[in-house]
Design an enzyme around this catalytic site. Sequence first.
Site, PDB file in Angstrom:
ATOM      1  N   ASP A 144       0.838  -1.209   0.000  1.00 56.94           N
ATOM      2  CA  ASP A 144       0.000   0.000   0.000  1.00 56.94           C
ATOM      3  C   ASP A 144       0.872   1.257   0.000  1.00 56.94           C
ATOM      4  OD1 ASP A 144      -2.313   1.486   0.041  1.00 56.94           O
ATOM      5  OD2 ASP A 144      -2.621   1.294   2.194  1.00 56.94           O
ATOM      6  N   GLY A 145       0.362   2.300  -0.638  1.00 58.38           N
ATOM      7  CA  GLY A 145       1.025   3.607  -0.564  1.00 58.38           C
ATOM      8  C   GLY A 145       1.585   4.131  -1.871  1.00 58.38           C
TER       9      GLY A 145
ATOM     10  N   TRP B 232       2.687   8.035  -2.592  1.00 60.62           N
ATOM     11  CA  TRP B 232       4.079   8.282  -2.985  1.00 60.62           C
ATOM     12  C   TRP B 232       4.114   9.180  -4.228  1.00 60.62           C
ATOM     13  CZ3 TRP B 232       7.047   7.539  -7.312  1.00 60.62           C
ATOM     14  CH2 TRP B 232       8.438   7.598  -7.148  1.00 60.62           C
TER      15      TRP B 232
ATOM     16  N   ARG C 208      -0.950   8.911 -10.251  1.00 59.94           N
ATOM     17  CA  ARG C 208      -0.944   7.713  -9.391  1.00 59.94           C
ATOM     18  C   ARG C 208      -0.227   6.539 -10.066  1.00 59.94           C
ATOM     19  NH1 ARG C 208      -4.111   7.236  -5.076  1.00 59.94           N
ATOM     20  NH2 ARG C 208      -4.379   5.030  -5.473  1.00 59.94           N
TER      21      ARG C 208
ATOM     22  N   HIS D 198       2.488   3.355  -9.045  1.00 55.42           N
ATOM     23  CA  HIS D 198       2.387   1.909  -9.269  1.00 55.42           C
ATOM     24  C   HIS D 198       3.626   1.391 -10.017  1.00 55.42           C
ATOM     25  CE1 HIS D 198      -1.496   1.968  -7.500  1.00 55.42           C
ATOM     26  NE2 HIS D 198      -2.095   2.597  -8.488  1.00 55.42           N
TER      27      HIS D 198
ATOM     28  N   SER E  13      -6.933  -5.898  -6.095  1.00 52.27           N
ATOM     29  CA  SER E  13      -7.971  -6.575  -5.312  1.00 52.27           C
ATOM     30  C   SER E  13      -9.283  -6.626  -6.088  1.00 52.27           C
ATOM     31  CB  SER E  13      -8.183  -5.843  -3.988  1.00 52.27           C
ATOM     32  OG  SER E  13      -8.961  -4.678  -4.191  1.00 52.27           O
TER      33      SER E  13
ATOM     34  N   TRP F 175     -11.506  -2.660  -8.927  1.00 52.10           N
ATOM     35  CA  TRP F 175     -12.244  -2.289 -10.153  1.00 52.10           C
ATOM     36  C   TRP F 175     -12.994  -0.974  -9.948  1.00 52.10           C
ATOM     37  CZ3 TRP F 175     -11.089  -4.900 -14.412  1.00 52.10           C
ATOM     38  CH2 TRP F 175     -10.681  -6.225 -14.316  1.00 52.10           C
TER      39      TRP F 175
ATOM     40  N   LEU G 189      12.327 -19.509  -5.048  1.00 55.66           N
ATOM     41  CA  LEU G 189      11.317 -18.677  -4.367  1.00 55.66           C
ATOM     42  C   LEU G 189      10.012 -18.779  -5.150  1.00 55.66           C
ATOM     43  CD1 LEU G 189      10.813 -16.213  -2.228  1.00 55.66           C
ATOM     44  CD2 LEU G 189      10.966 -14.812  -4.264  1.00 55.66           C
TER      45      LEU G 189
ATOM     46  N   ARG H  31      -4.986  -2.630   8.432  1.00 51.49           N
ATOM     47  CA  ARG H  31      -6.129  -3.523   8.168  1.00 51.49           C
ATOM     48  C   ARG H  31      -5.728  -4.553   7.122  1.00 51.49           C
ATOM     49  NH1 ARG H  31      -8.079   1.721   6.681  1.00 51.49           N
ATOM     50  NH2 ARG H  31      -7.565   2.122   4.509  1.00 51.49           N
TER      51      ARG H  31
ATOM     52  N   SER I 276      -7.853  -5.669   4.560  1.00 53.51           N
ATOM     53  CA  SER I 276      -8.423  -5.306   3.259  1.00 53.51           C
ATOM     54  C   SER I 276      -8.704  -6.509   2.351  1.00 53.51           C
ATOM     55  CB  SER I 276      -7.518  -4.308   2.533  1.00 53.51           C
ATOM     56  OG  SER I 276      -7.468  -3.093   3.241  1.00 53.51           O
TER      57      SER I 276
ATOM     58  N   GLU J 135       1.719 -13.616  11.765  1.00 54.30           N
ATOM     59  CA  GLU J 135       2.142 -12.472  12.573  1.00 54.30           C
ATOM     60  C   GLU J 135       1.954 -11.218  11.719  1.00 54.30           C
ATOM     61  OE1 GLU J 135       2.909 -12.553  15.727  1.00 54.30           O
ATOM     62  OE2 GLU J 135       2.651 -14.728  15.734  1.00 54.30           O
TER      63      GLU J 135
HETATM   64  C1  FPP Z   1      -2.133   0.069  -3.255  1.00 60.23           C
HETATM   65  O1  FPP Z   1      -1.619   1.375  -3.159  1.00 60.23           O
HETATM   66  C2  FPP Z   1      -1.525  -0.575  -4.399  1.00 60.23           C
HETATM   67  C3  FPP Z   1      -2.224  -1.161  -5.410  1.00 60.23           C
HETATM   68  C4  FPP Z   1      -3.678  -1.191  -5.495  1.00 60.23           C
HETATM   69  C5  FPP Z   1      -1.509  -1.770  -6.539  1.00 60.23           C
HETATM   70  C6  FPP Z   1      -0.266  -2.484  -6.143  1.00 60.23           C
HETATM   71  C7  FPP Z   1       0.546  -2.686  -7.350  1.00 60.23           C
HETATM   72  C8  FPP Z   1       1.887  -2.664  -7.371  1.00 60.23           C
HETATM   73  C9  FPP Z   1       2.750  -2.506  -6.207  1.00 60.23           C
HETATM   74  C10 FPP Z   1       2.600  -2.792  -8.613  1.00 60.23           C
HETATM   75  C11 FPP Z   1       2.765  -4.238  -8.934  1.00 60.23           C
HETATM   76  C12 FPP Z   1       1.714  -4.482  -9.863  1.00 60.23           C
HETATM   77  C13 FPP Z   1       1.692  -5.402 -10.776  1.00 60.23           C
HETATM   78  C14 FPP Z   1       0.663  -5.200 -11.771  1.00 60.23           C
HETATM   79  C15 FPP Z   1       2.638  -6.562 -10.843  1.00 60.23           C
HETATM   80  P1  FPP Z   1      -2.629   2.572  -3.323  1.00 60.23           P
HETATM   81  O2  FPP Z   1      -2.769   2.872  -4.774  1.00 60.23           O
HETATM   82  O3  FPP Z   1      -3.909   2.256  -2.646  1.00 60.23           O
HETATM   83  O4  FPP Z   1      -1.865   3.716  -2.598  1.00 60.23           O
HETATM   84  P2  FPP Z   1      -2.504   4.888  -1.737  1.00 60.23           P
HETATM   85  O5  FPP Z   1      -3.113   4.260  -0.519  1.00 60.23           O
HETATM   86  O6  FPP Z   1      -1.329   5.725  -1.404  1.00 60.23           O
HETATM   87  O7  FPP Z   1      -3.487   5.596  -2.615  1.00 60.23           O
END
Ligand code: FPP
Length: 245
Positions: free
Chosen positions: A16-17, A21, A29, A33, A61, A65, A127, A183, A185, A196
Amino acid sequence: MTRSAVVPNHIAIVMDGNGRWASMRFLPRLAGHKQGVSSLKRCVKACAQRGVSILSVFAFSSENWQRPADEVSGLMDLLASAIGSEVPQLERDGVRLYFVGNRSDLSQNVVKGLEKAEAATAHNSRLVLNVCFNYGGRWDIAQAAQALCTQGVPITEASLGAALALAHVPDPDLFIRTGGEQRISNFLLWQAAYSEMYFSDDLWPEFDESSLDRAIEAYGRRERRFGKVSSQLRVSEASQASRAD
Ligand code: FPP
């Protein structure tokens, strides 16, 4: 990281984040990603180096969508391009890829890409990387129950667990969420029963090797009782040690 650190066999991460960022840098946004993919690559490498056997990450998730259409299509494109650019290196690094989630909503092209990537890395064993995409814990439990009903198999903890989308790996030992929120989610609802939990304030693109080491060190300080009491754990540790002598 100290040499004596207890390394979890399976780490699950809610990455998340990314959006925050990017916003902090006045970027779209999707730039967050993209940076998130780089952070994931770094994390995969670091996990393999530290002896983690399984890494499961939440990349999209069932609920994502509902995000703006351009972010959703951007994440779909990012998945396709990350597969195209990263699979050869993952294959060389001994990583076995699994894509976990509901494929029926994904485009034919994306699904073909996932299948190709899984086949290309199927011989690897250093891995296991589970990329959970269009995944939700509730979806997973419902699809598993539906599959058992269709087959006429009685629903028990064992049969349901074996019908879940992550049945090819043991449950996560350490569940990390970055980005400061605390959380689950809808990630790994069933499998995280005894994981943990570790919450990091780092935004996912900032989560680096030292962040991972801090999480692993925190994990090493936990006492995992699985419903028992401490004295029972000490007895069973002692008897294991005497059997090993
Ligand atoms: C949540 O951060 C992140 C996501 C919904 C996407 C996670 C995807 C990646 C880390 C890239 C890897 C992806 C693929 C397709 C391999 P957020 O967008 O909710 O961040 P925020 O809470 O700061 O808005």
